[in-house]
Design an enzyme around this catalytic site. Structure first.
Site, PDB file in Angstrom:
ATOM      1  CG  HIS A  87       3.004  -2.328 -15.289  1.00  0.00           C
ATOM      2  ND1 HIS A  87       2.680  -3.565 -14.766  1.00  0.00           N
ATOM      3  CD2 HIS A  87       4.089  -2.522 -16.075  1.00  0.00           C
ATOM      4  CE1 HIS A  87       3.537  -4.457 -15.228  1.00  0.00           C
ATOM      5  NE2 HIS A  87       4.401  -3.859 -16.021  1.00  0.00           N
ATOM      6  N   GLY A 144       0.778  -1.233   0.000  1.00  0.00           N
ATOM      7  CA  GLY A 144       0.000   0.000   0.000  1.00  0.00           C
ATOM      8  C   GLY A 144       0.809   1.283   0.000  1.00  0.00           C
ATOM      9  CB  SER A 145       4.299   2.222  -0.865  1.00  0.00           C
ATOM     10  OG  SER A 145       4.447   1.807  -2.195  1.00  0.00           O
ATOM     11  CG  ASN A 146       1.856   3.265  -5.740  1.00  0.00           C
ATOM     12  OD1 ASN A 146       2.256   4.266  -6.310  1.00  0.00           O
ATOM     13  ND2 ASN A 146       2.474   2.093  -5.823  1.00  0.00           N
ATOM     14  CG  ASN A 205      -2.903  -0.948 -12.903  1.00  0.00           C
ATOM     15  OD1 ASN A 205      -2.831  -1.098 -11.678  1.00  0.00           O
ATOM     16  ND2 ASN A 205      -2.197  -1.685 -13.745  1.00  0.00           N
ATOM     17  CG  MET A 228      -0.857  -8.333  -7.222  1.00  0.00           C
ATOM     18  SD  MET A 228      -0.171  -7.563  -8.722  1.00  0.00           S
ATOM     19  CE  MET A 228       1.302  -6.773  -8.090  1.00  0.00           C
ATOM     20  NE  ARG A 229      -9.775 -10.762  -7.536  1.00  0.00           N
ATOM     21  CZ  ARG A 229      -9.946 -12.068  -7.370  1.00  0.00           C
ATOM     22  NH1 ARG A 229      -9.124 -12.758  -6.631  1.00  0.00           N
ATOM     23  NH2 ARG A 229     -10.954 -12.693  -7.925  1.00  0.00           N
ATOM     24  CG  LEU A 230      -6.294 -10.059 -15.397  1.00  0.00           C
ATOM     25  CD1 LEU A 230      -6.421 -11.121 -16.485  1.00  0.00           C
ATOM     26  CD2 LEU A 230      -5.862  -8.725 -16.008  1.00  0.00           C
TER      27      LEU A 230
END
Ligand code: GAR
Length: 199
Positions: A108, A11-13, A106, A89-91
């Protein structure tokens, strides 16, 4: 505008966004943080900031769409206008994306379209790239493929290790993700096909 963060990790973002809301850079309300991992530290960041922190267990649902329906119910309940993925980490299913068209962002940790997937930093390091850095993009059904909002290139020096390279990428993420969210909130992003025009 109201938004939600979906996250699976440390959760750093998320923390960078909470700070950006506090210092006035992001003028939107973070209504809820949802995680698919019970012990994920992102939920702790949310609790500390007095933001509802909700764990939804994928094991309770028969498939991805059923799980996403439960997430959407939670977003609707919290009157969320847009969604920010931060190490989620889910589509997302097409059902989810139809509810929030061009309203899911998102981040990346590589310069897309290079090094898609879940091990981008390691793969870019092993490949020996001289430039790398994070990408913020709109989410579409294909993984890591949506229209690009912001990227930041970082130079990798011969003395860099995997750890120092990861640290540089994360620092850049914490800078450009709040910037991208701010642009979105102020209606400054226009999507035209693959291109995102910054107005
Ligand atoms: C971030 O580096 C983000 O770019 C990455 O997960 C990390 C989450 O860190 N996302 C992906 O790899 C998505 N393909 P955080 O939990 O500390 O924000």
């Amino acid at each position: 505008m109201n938004f939600a963060v979906l996250a699976s990790g440390k959760g750093s973002n998320l923390k960078a966004m909470i700070d950006a809301i506090r210092n006035g850079q992001i003028k939107a309300e973070l209504k809820v943080v949802i995680s698919d991992k019970k012990e994920a530290f992102c939920l702790e960041h949310a609790r500390k900031a007095l933001i509802p922190a909700i764990f939804i267990d994928p094991k309770d649902f028969k498939d991805r769409e059923a799980f996403d329906k439960a997430v959407i119910d939670c977003l609707v309940k919290h009157q969320v206008d847009f969604v920010v993925l931060a190490g989620y980490m889910r589509l997302l299913s097409s059902f989810f994306l139809k509810q929030y068209p061009n309203k899911v962002l998102n981040i990346h940790p590589a310069l897309l379209p290079s090094f898609k997937g879940t091990h981008a930093i390691q793969e870019a390091f092993d490949y020996g790239v001289k430039l790398t850095g994070p990408t913020v993009h709109f989410v579409t059904e294909a993984m890591d493929e949506g229209p690009i909002i912001l990227q930041e290139a970082i130079e990798i020096k011969p003395k860099d290790t995997l750890e120092s390279m990861a640290e540089k990428i994360h620092n850049a993420e914490h800078k450009i993700y709040p910037q991208a969210i701010d642009l979105f909130v102020r209606g400054k992003l226009k999507v035209e096909g693959r291109k995102v025009i910054v107005l």
